[in-house]
Design an enzyme around this catalytic site. Sequence first.
Site, PDB file in Angstrom:
ATOM      1  CD  GLU A  19      -0.403  -8.712  -2.792  1.00  0.00           C
ATOM      2  OE1 GLU A  19       0.644  -9.379  -2.765  1.00  0.00           O
ATOM      3  OE2 GLU A  19      -0.417  -7.462  -2.806  1.00  0.00           O
ATOM      4  NE  ARG A  67       7.742   5.342   1.331  1.00  0.00           N
ATOM      5  CZ  ARG A  67       7.018   6.447   1.289  1.00  0.00           C
ATOM      6  NH1 ARG A  67       7.418   7.519   1.945  1.00  0.00           N
ATOM      7  NH2 ARG A  67       5.909   6.487   0.587  1.00  0.00           N
ATOM      8  CB  CYS A 109       5.021  -3.771  -1.700  1.00  0.00           C
ATOM      9  SG  CYS A 109       5.604  -2.565  -2.877  1.00  0.00           S
ATOM     10  CB  ILE A 144       2.678  -1.504  -7.559  1.00  0.00           C
ATOM     11  CG1 ILE A 144       2.083  -2.651  -8.387  1.00  0.00           C
ATOM     12  CG2 ILE A 144       1.835  -0.235  -7.702  1.00  0.00           C
ATOM     13  CD1 ILE A 144       0.728  -3.119  -7.895  1.00  0.00           C
ATOM     14  NE  ARG A 145       3.795   5.640  -5.591  1.00  0.00           N
ATOM     15  CZ  ARG A 145       4.251   6.581  -4.756  1.00  0.00           C
ATOM     16  NH1 ARG A 145       5.332   7.256  -5.037  1.00  0.00           N
ATOM     17  NH2 ARG A 145       3.591   6.870  -3.674  1.00  0.00           N
ATOM     18  N   GLY A 173       0.867  -1.179   0.000  1.00  0.00           N
ATOM     19  CA  GLY A 173       0.000   0.000   0.000  1.00  0.00           C
ATOM     20  C   GLY A 173       0.892   1.214   0.000  1.00  0.00           C
ATOM     21  CD  GLU A 174       2.492   5.527  -0.787  1.00  0.00           C
ATOM     22  OE1 GLU A 174       3.659   5.855  -0.495  1.00  0.00           O
ATOM     23  OE2 GLU A 174       2.193   5.008  -1.881  1.00  0.00           O
ATOM     24  CB  SER A 175       5.118   2.587   4.046  1.00  0.00           C
ATOM     25  OG  SER A 175       5.913   3.473   3.312  1.00  0.00           O
ATOM     26  CG  HIS A 182       2.088  -6.043  -4.808  1.00  0.00           C
ATOM     27  ND1 HIS A 182       1.314  -5.661  -3.738  1.00  0.00           N
ATOM     28  CD2 HIS A 182       2.872  -4.989  -5.090  1.00  0.00           C
ATOM     29  CE1 HIS A 182       1.610  -4.420  -3.383  1.00  0.00           C
ATOM     30  NE2 HIS A 182       2.552  -3.989  -4.192  1.00  0.00           N
TER      31      HIS A 182
END
Length: 228
Positions: A209, A111, A88, A171-172, A54-56, A207
């Site tokens: 998943e 990051r 991630c 992803i990023r 996600g976005e840490s 990822h």
Amino acid sequence: MVRVGLAMLQGARHEHAEALRAASQQLQIEIQVVELRSSLEVDESLDCIILPGGESTAMRKASQSESLLSALFSWMEQHPQRPVLGTCAGAILLANPGENQTPFLRAPISRNAWGRQRDSFEAEGEISLDTPSGERVSLDTAQRDKFNHQPLPVGTQTVEENSTRFHGVFIRAPRFDQSNIECTPIASFGDEVVGVLDGQRLALTFHPELTGDYRFHRWLLDKAHSAQ
Ligand code: GLN
């Protein structure tokens, strides 16, 4: 029964729940997925934990009111033998849990080290992780959850179970500081290490998943099951 704590901070958590369901069917291990939203839900009964991507920074903020992250970190300190999977942003949290907190991973990470969202990519890599093989079962279609969220249609790719190849979705993504990895590399593409194992903590910068590759989720459930 294996109780899996899934941190519902933000990001790809529903896809993890689906992957866990698939992996548990393949291993024929009964599981209960415990959705963790507050520190009160993090208790002794959890056998393993997933920190999703996600976005840490958003995750750190989202966890503040319910102190979820600090409860997860204490749980990890108290139970070093119980397995944890971080993907991630989850890997970022393990490597860099924050001030006054000893890292859970001896692999420094940066990051967004591949660039911006549009620099996200997919790549074929190699894994060297002992993952239990699973029964061939036909998986039923993902159900909508109580928030009417339909997980992505995972499991549509055929994974060659005996292969050491994997398909990585980045992803990023963060990057491990390649020259300072002091734990076991378990996934790479080319010379780039993209997955590491430190004790019972498995951290991936991609990822799994989001593909039909449940080997990492099977690793988690198998380790948790045999530790019981
Ligand atoms: N860019 C995110 C971060 O820095 C990680 C991206 C991801 O989890 N897919 O936290």
